[in-house]
Design a protein around this motif. Structure first.
Motif, short mmCIF file in Angstrom:
data_model
loop_
_atom_site.label_atom_id
_atom_site.label_comp_id
_atom_site.label_asym_id
_atom_site.label_seq_id
_atom_site.Cartn_x
_atom_site.Cartn_y
_atom_site.Cartn_z
N TYR A 65 0.83 -1.18 0.00
CA TYR A 65 0.00 0.00 0.00
C TYR A 65 0.88 1.24 0.00
CZ TYR A 65 -3.52 3.42 1.00
OH TYR A 65 -4.33 4.51 0.92
N GLY A 66 1.95 1.19 0.78
CA GLY A 66 2.84 2.33 0.86
C GLY A 66 4.23 1.94 1.30
N MET A 67 5.15 2.85 1.10
CA MET A 67 6.54 2.68 1.49
C MET A 67 6.96 3.87 2.33
SD MET A 67 7.71 -0.12 0.01
CE MET A 67 9.48 0.11 -0.03
N GLY A 68 7.83 3.62 3.28
CA GLY A 68 8.29 4.70 4.12
C GLY A 68 9.80 4.65 4.34
N TRP A 69 10.33 5.79 4.71
CA TRP A 69 11.71 5.89 5.16
C TRP A 69 11.70 6.37 6.61
CZ3 TRP A 69 16.01 4.25 2.73
CH2 TRP A 69 15.97 4.05 1.36
N PHE A 70 12.49 5.72 7.42
CA PHE A 70 12.68 6.09 8.81
C PHE A 70 14.17 6.24 9.08
CE2 PHE A 70 8.49 5.43 10.86
CZ PHE A 70 7.81 4.89 9.79
N ARG A 71 14.52 6.85 10.19
CA ARG A 71 15.92 6.94 10.57
C ARG A 71 16.06 6.80 12.07
NH1 ARG A 71 16.98 13.34 9.08
NH2 ARG A 71 15.79 14.25 10.83
N GLN A 72 17.24 6.36 12.47
CA GLN A 72 17.51 6.18 13.89
C GLN A 72 18.93 6.62 14.18
OE1 GLN A 72 16.70 2.23 15.38
NE2 GLN A 72 16.48 2.99 17.48
N ALA A 73 19.05 7.64 14.99
CA ALA A 73 20.35 8.12 15.43
C ALA A 73 20.73 7.41 16.73
CB ALA A 73 20.30 9.63 15.65
N PRO A 74 22.01 7.35 17.06
CA PRO A 74 22.45 6.67 18.28
C PRO A 74 21.74 7.22 19.51
CG PRO A 74 24.33 7.15 16.91
CD PRO A 74 23.16 7.84 16.28
N GLY A 75 21.20 6.33 20.32
CA GLY A 75 20.54 6.73 21.54
C GLY A 75 19.16 7.31 21.38
N LYS A 76 18.65 7.31 20.15
CA LYS A 76 17.33 7.87 19.89
C LYS A 76 16.40 6.83 19.32
CE LYS A 76 18.76 12.67 19.24
NZ LYS A 76 18.64 13.87 18.35
N GLU A 77 15.11 7.11 19.39
CA GLU A 77 14.12 6.20 18.81
C GLU A 77 14.09 6.37 17.29
OE1 GLU A 77 10.92 5.87 22.51
OE2 GLU A 77 10.33 6.76 20.60
N ARG A 78 13.63 5.33 16.63
CA ARG A 78 13.45 5.39 15.19
C ARG A 78 12.35 6.40 14.88
NH1 ARG A 78 13.69 -0.19 11.96
NH2 ARG A 78 15.49 -0.27 13.39
N GLU A 79 12.61 7.29 13.93
CA GLU A 79 11.64 8.32 13.61
C GLU A 79 11.28 8.33 12.14
OE1 GLU A 79 13.16 12.23 14.46
OE2 GLU A 79 14.73 12.10 12.94
N PHE A 80 10.07 8.78 11.89
CA PHE A 80 9.54 8.88 10.54
C PHE A 80 10.27 9.98 9.77
CE2 PHE A 80 6.59 8.98 7.13
CZ PHE A 80 6.28 10.29 6.87
N VAL A 81 10.55 9.69 8.49
CA VAL A 81 11.17 10.69 7.62
C VAL A 81 10.24 11.04 6.47
CG1 VAL A 81 13.10 11.13 6.06
CG2 VAL A 81 13.49 9.89 8.19
#
Length: 125
Positions: A32-48
């Motif tokens: 249905y859809g595709m997404g990109w997320f990112r995760q920096a050290p010590g942080k939660e994965r976040e939506f991009v």
């Protein structure tokens, strides 16, 4: 089963650009859809960013709006993330993900059924 493989990460100076790719393989791939997320050290994965597979509606986090562009090539089963004007705070591992469905929940990691292994993006100041 669907496999997602990201590529295109690397080291870039602030203000530079990178283009990430996410290629899907496996069973007939019609998410249905595709997404990109990112995760920096010590942080939660976040939506991009996210896009619907048909129709091509796009959505962005406020932090990347105007700098990043998500696009897809349905024939190649590939989604891209063009990242311009990169900042040191964009440094993270970037993941692509595929969702069989969503109901306005494209920002949530639990919406996505399949994930890639991630690619490192490092932006130096």
């Amino acid at each position: 089963q669907v496999q997602l493989v990201e590529s295109g990460g690397g080291l870039v100076q602030a203000g530079g650009s990178l283009r990430l790719s996410c290629a899907a393989s496996g069973r007939t791939f019609i998410p249905y859809g595709m997404g990109w997320f990112r995760q920096a050290p010590g942080k939660e994965r976040e939506f991009v960013a996210a896009t619907t597979w048909s129709g091509g509606r796009t959505y962005y986090a406020d932090s990347v709006k105007g700098r990043f562009t998500i696009s897809r090539d349905n024939a190649k089963n590939t989604v891209y993330l063009q990242m311009n004007s990169l900042k040191p705070e964009d440094t993270a591992v970037y993941y692509c993900a595929a969702a069989d469905s969503w109901s306005g929940t494209y920002r949530l990691t639990e919406t996505y059924n399949y994930w890639g292994q991630g690619t490192q993006v490092t932006v130096s100041s």
